[in-house]
Every structure is written in structure tokens, then in C-alpha cells.
Design a protein around this motif. Sequence first.
Motif, mmCIF file in Angstrom:
data_model
loop_
_atom_site.group_PDB
_atom_site.id
_atom_site.type_symbol
_atom_site.label_atom_id
_atom_site.label_comp_id
_atom_site.label_asym_id
_atom_site.label_seq_id
_atom_site.Cartn_x
_atom_site.Cartn_y
_atom_site.Cartn_z
ATOM 1 N N ASP A 174 -8.401 -19.925 -41.609
ATOM 2 C CA ASP A 174 -8.289 -18.858 -42.925
ATOM 3 C C ASP A 174 -6.783 -18.843 -43.318
ATOM 4 O O ASP A 174 -6.342 -18.872 -44.264
ATOM 5 N N ALA A 178 -5.443 -20.726 -46.588
ATOM 6 C CA ALA A 178 -4.850 -19.825 -47.601
ATOM 7 C C ALA A 178 -3.787 -20.551 -48.141
ATOM 8 O O ALA A 178 -3.492 -20.349 -49.467
ATOM 9 N N HIS A 182 -6.165 -21.959 -51.178
ATOM 10 C CA HIS A 182 -6.460 -20.737 -51.965
ATOM 11 C C HIS A 182 -5.678 -20.443 -52.702
ATOM 12 O O HIS A 182 -5.756 -20.314 -54.116
ATOM 13 N N ASN A 231 -11.088 -14.205 -48.400
ATOM 14 C CA ASN A 231 -9.963 -14.425 -47.577
ATOM 15 C C ASN A 231 -8.520 -13.753 -48.224
ATOM 16 O O ASN A 231 -7.600 -14.355 -48.062
ATOM 17 N N THR A 235 -4.553 -15.037 -47.848
ATOM 18 C CA THR A 235 -4.293 -15.430 -49.154
ATOM 19 C C THR A 235 -2.980 -14.545 -49.756
ATOM 20 O O THR A 235 -2.182 -15.291 -50.347
#
Length: 304
Positions: A174, A178, A182, A231, A235
Motif C-alpha cells: 500500500d 500510493a 494512487h 488507501n 496516499t
Amino acid sequence: MTAFPVPTMPAPPVGVVGLGQLGGSLAAALVAAGRDVTGWDVDPDARAAAAARGVRIGRELDGVVVLAVPLPAMGHALADLAVPPDATVTDLGSVKVPVLDQLRVTYGGRYVGGHPMCGTERSGHAATDPGLFTGARWAVCLEPDTELPRWLRVAEVALAAGAEVVPATAAEHDDAVAAVSHVPHLLAAALAAAAGEAGPLALALAAGSFRDGTRVIGSDPAFVSAMVEGNAGPTAAALARVQAQLARPWPELVAAGHAVRAGAPAGRREVRVPLERAALLALGRAGGAVTRRLAAFVEGHLPD
């Protein structure tokens, strides 16, 4: 460290729940690779399109069951389907920690998180492409309670589809996506919105750099919102780093960004890694990937 002994066994069947772009492409790729695949989707048109590509359609799923559904649907995607209690469950979601927290309650170590880094701004079964995963990186998550034989089965599904497997924890995944997925979606949205404010002339003059910079925001807004909000912490941290970069003197910023792109490793070094959690995670953290299973080892590569 001792390698985890994994006997050679026939490849288990694969069930794919959700036959849109990612799920439909995966099912088609696995059929082409000779795997036994059953698919299901609530949309009859998606089921018909997958059946036309050779996917068996049914509600009874076994072996490795792949959830290729939107993030909000992960928790109940199997509610009306027949899945045996020993099946391995994985997913294709773009966020891993929230899905892990949700699914480990039901599946424990049988759940192995996954995320193929591919796809386009298109969606739905009409965007199916059996070659979508060829050469793509596919994160397959290794947590302390992940059962290694199940991790291997999920990795083998990714390899059969043509991808390279990157071992990582859900939290590491994650944080990484990010920065590279993201935030780029948010930046693409900001760039497109700002250009819209600049007026018709600016949009009429937009060419390659604008097209490349805004391509991903052509994705379904609901999908993008669910991804970045799911997330949110990583992020926001990654976006703060981008904002700090933008505050630098422009020549300095341009030079720094160019150096990162120009300094990307040109080659790679082949390696062999035991099927052991720490060794696999070390490979992923170093920027490497798994390309093939070999008995109690995997083969892969590191940047060189």
C-alpha cells in the motif's frame, strides 16, 4: 534459513469471481495456459463473453478462488457461491491492508492478497485482453500468518497468466502503490481539471504530454475514489512528498526527476531464492521479482 519444502502437485483449478477487465482477462489468460478455470459474474453479458472465450461458467468454485470485484464488494463476493472450506482465496484489489483486515476474519491464512500492476482506463468485460498480464508485476502478499503453500499457489496463477511475482506485505504494497499509482491518479485529475479551467484553446492545443499525464483519470470515477480513499493514509503521505517536491526551485526539481528516470537500472541479475518468507520478502524489497518455480526454490531477478 531453512527452505520451506513444497511437494510437486498438480495445479489446482481456479475460480474467478468478477469477469470485467481484470477478472475476464485473467480467466481468458489461464484458459489459454491450459488451467482449469470456472468463472462467475452477476452480469449475464459478462458471463456470456467469458464463456465465448472458453471459460466454464458456474457457481461452484474450488482450488484458488480469485476475487476480481470492486473493493466495497470484497467481503460478500462469495456469499451466494459454493466454495469449499479448504480453498485458497486471493484478490486483484488495488489496496491490500483494508481487504486483508476484512477477509482474514473469515479466511485467516487461507487468504493471500494480490494485485497485478496492469489494466487500462477502460473497464468491463468488453475490455478483456488475455495478454493484459504479460510482463506485468503482480504483488502477492506474505503476512506472518500466510500459509506458504497457498502463497505459492497464488504466485503460480500469476505466473501462468504471464506476470512476474513481487513478494511484499500488505502494508509495504500500500505504501508503494500510493506513490506510483494512487497519487498519479490524483495528479492526472488535477492536471485535467486545471487544463479545463484554462479554457478551450488550451484543450485544443493539448498533445502527447497532456494525454500521457491524464490518461488514467479516464478510469471510472467510482473506482478511482474507492482506491484512493481505501488507501487514504499512505496516499496522503505520498501526495505530501509530491507537494514538497513542487516547492523546490523548478530547475532543481526538473534535474532531480530526470535523474531518477535516467538512472533506472538497465539490466537485471538472475537469482534463485528459497521458498522462505524472509528471503522472498527481501527479493521484493530489493526491486526483484519471481519468474519461475523450481522445486523448493523460485527463480527470479534483481535490478543490476
